[in-house]
Design an enzyme around this catalytic site. Structure first.
Site, mmCIF file in Angstrom:
data_model
loop_
_atom_site.group_PDB
_atom_site.id
_atom_site.type_symbol
_atom_site.label_atom_id
_atom_site.label_comp_id
_atom_site.label_asym_id
_atom_site.label_seq_id
_atom_site.Cartn_x
_atom_site.Cartn_y
_atom_site.Cartn_z
ATOM 1 N N GLY A 149 0.976 -1.203 -0.073
ATOM 2 C CA GLY A 149 -0.132 -0.034 -0.067
ATOM 3 C C GLY A 149 0.824 1.296 -0.106
ATOM 4 O O GLY A 149 2.010 1.130 0.218
ATOM 5 N N VAL A 173 -0.991 -6.575 10.793
ATOM 6 C CA VAL A 173 -2.252 -7.322 11.496
ATOM 7 C C VAL A 173 -1.797 -8.725 11.752
ATOM 8 O O VAL A 173 -2.479 -9.476 12.377
ATOM 9 C CB VAL A 173 -3.441 -7.315 10.782
ATOM 10 C CG1 VAL A 173 -3.892 -5.755 10.607
ATOM 11 C CG2 VAL A 173 -3.392 -7.980 9.280
ATOM 12 N N TYR A 209 -0.953 -17.399 -1.849
ATOM 13 C CA TYR A 209 -1.917 -16.509 -1.874
ATOM 14 C C TYR A 209 -3.237 -17.369 -1.976
ATOM 15 O O TYR A 209 -4.073 -17.360 -0.815
ATOM 16 C CB TYR A 209 -2.031 -15.557 -3.320
ATOM 17 C CG TYR A 209 -3.128 -14.616 -3.284
ATOM 18 C CD1 TYR A 209 -3.055 -13.475 -2.381
ATOM 19 C CD2 TYR A 209 -4.145 -14.609 -4.465
ATOM 20 C CE1 TYR A 209 -4.073 -12.299 -2.421
ATOM 21 C CE2 TYR A 209 -5.012 -13.470 -4.371
ATOM 22 C CZ TYR A 209 -5.179 -12.595 -3.450
ATOM 23 O OH TYR A 209 -6.118 -11.802 -3.569
ATOM 24 N N THR A 224 -10.062 -6.719 -10.292
ATOM 25 C CA THR A 224 -10.645 -5.258 -10.476
ATOM 26 C C THR A 224 -9.709 -4.105 -10.618
ATOM 27 O O THR A 224 -8.418 -4.532 -10.639
ATOM 28 C CB THR A 224 -10.990 -5.085 -8.814
ATOM 29 O OG1 THR A 224 -11.887 -5.994 -8.390
ATOM 30 C CG2 THR A 224 -11.436 -3.731 -8.506
#
Ligand code: UDP
Length: 315
Positions: A41, A62, A150, A180
Site C-alpha cells: 500500500g 495485522v 495466496y 478489479t
C-alpha cells in the site's frame, strides 16, 4: 476519533481497493481506522483523507496482536498483497496475513462484537474446471505451486471466518473479489490493466503473456467498493460467501488491442512466456450478489478504462 459515529476498521486501507473503500466509508459518515503496514500500500493513496478528523491512519502489521481501540462496529479485512507479482515477491507475508492476520482480526471482532468482512479472491477457484464460477464450486488449486501462498492462505482465511461464524456465532461474511481495476491501482503492480496502459502511454511494447487467449472479467473499483459495502451492511449476508466481479469476459489479446487503440499508442503488441499456473478462463457468476445484495456492476469496460487511463496520465 468521534466514537458517536459508526466506527469501521479497514485493514489494507492504504491499498488500491482499501483506500477507495476508506473514502466511501467517510462519505457515509463513518469514523475510519485505516490499518496498513505499507508493504504494497501507499500513503499517497490516503493523502487526501488525512485532513478528515474522522480518519485515523495506523501503520500496523495485522499478523501482530491488535492494539486496543475505544470502539469498533465493523472490520473490513482487505490487507494482503494481491497482484501476482506482489504476492510472489512477498510470499511468506502473504501467507501469514491471510492466515494469522485473519485469525487475529477474528479474535478482535469477537471481543468487540464487531461485524466482520473478509475479502477472499477468485484465485481460490484456481484454474477452474467450471465456467462461470459459482460460489458452490470448490475450485482446482495447485496446493504448493507458485500462486499457492495466496490461493491457499485465502482458503485458510475463509475456513477461519466460517469457523468463527459457526463456533462463535460471529456476524461474518466473505466476498470473493474477481479482477478489479481503476484509479489508485499501483502503476508497477504487474497487473494486466496497469501494465498495458502504462506500456501503451510510454510507447513501450505491450506484453501479452502466452497467446493471449486466456480470459478475465474486469470490475471497476467504484462498483467493487459498492459491492463490499452492501455485503457488509446487508443483514442477510451473515455467514454467506459472495462473488463480486463483473461478468463481462475478455481475452487478453482483445484487451491489449482495446487499450492500444484507446491510448492511440504506437506500441506494438509482443508475446512473452505465460506465467506458471495462469488460469485459462475466469468469469464470476454473480447471481447470488444480484439477489442477496441487489448489486451488480454498472461501469462499462470502455468508460472504466478511459478513467483509468486519465488517472495514469495525470499521476
Ligand atoms: N497478463 C498479460 N500481460 C501482462 C500482465 C498480465 O498478458 O503484462 C495476463 C496474465 O497472464 C493473466 C491475465 O493477464 O492471464 C491477468 O493477469 P493479472 O496478473 O492482472 O491477474 P490474475 O487474474 O492472473 O490474478
Amino acid at each position: 476519533m468521534d466514537t458517536a459515529k459508526q466506527v469501521s476498521v479497514v485493514t489494507g486501507g492504504a491499498g488500491f481497493i482499501g483506500s477507495n473503500l476508506c473514502e466511501a466509508l467517510l462519505t457515509k459518515g463513518h469514523a475510519v481506522y485505516c490499518i496498513d503496514n505499507l508493504l504494497t500500500g501507499s500513503e499517497k493513496n490516503i493523502e487526501q483523507l488525512k485532513s478528515n478528523p474522522s480518519f485515523t491512519f495506523m501503520r500496523w502489521d495485522v499478523t501482530n496482536e491488535f492494539p486496543v481501540l475505544p470502539k469498533i462496529d465493523y472490520i473490513f479485512h482487505l490487507a494482503s498483497p494481491a497482484s501476482v507479482a506482489d504476492y510472489q515477491k512477498y510470499d511468506e507475508e502473504t501467507a501469514l496475513v491471510n492466515s494469522m492476520g485473519t485469525r487475529n482480526l477474528l479474535k478482535f471482532a469477537k471481543a468487540y462484537q464487531a461485524r466482520f468482512l473478509f475479502t477472499s479472491t477468485s484465485e481460490i477457484y484456481g484454474d477452474p474446471k467450471e465456467h462461470p464460477q459459482k460460489e458452490t464450486y470448490w475450485g482446482n488449486v495447485n496446493p504448493n505451486g507458485v500462486r499457492s501462498c495466496y490461493d491457499e492462505s485465502k482458503r485458510f482465511g475463509e475456513m477461519m471466518v466460517m469457523l468463527y461464524s459457526r463456533k462463535h456465532r460471529l456476524d461474518a461474511r466473505i466476498v470473493r473479489i474477481f479482477n478489479t481495476y481503476g484509479p489508485k491501482m499501483r502503476k508497477d503492480d504487474g497487473r494486466v490493466i496497469s501494465n498495458f496502459i502504462n506500456q501503451a502511454i510510454a510507447g513501450h511494447p505491450i506484453t501479452v503473456y502466452g497467446d493471449g487467449t486466456q480470459t478475465r472479467s474486469f470490475c471497476y473499483v467504484a462498483d467493487m467498493v459498492e459491492g463490499i459495502l452492501k455485503a457488509m451492511f446487508t443483514d442477510a449476508a451473515k455467514g454467506e460467501v459472495i462473488n463480486l466481479g463483473n461478468p463481462e469476459e475478455y481475452t487478453m489479446i482483445d484487451l491489449a488491442t482495446k487499450i492500444q487503440s484507446m491510448t492511440a499508442s504506437s506500441s506494438e503488441i509482443v508475446h512473452t512466456d505465460l506465467p506458471e499456473d495462469d488460469p485459462v478462463r475466469r468469469r464470476p457468476d454473480i447471481t447470488k450478489a444480484r439477489k442477496l445484495l441487489e448489486w451488480e456492476p454498472k461501469m462499462s469496460l470502455d468508460t472504466g478504462l478511459a478513467q483509468t487511463i486519465a488517472y495514469y496520465k495525470s499521476s
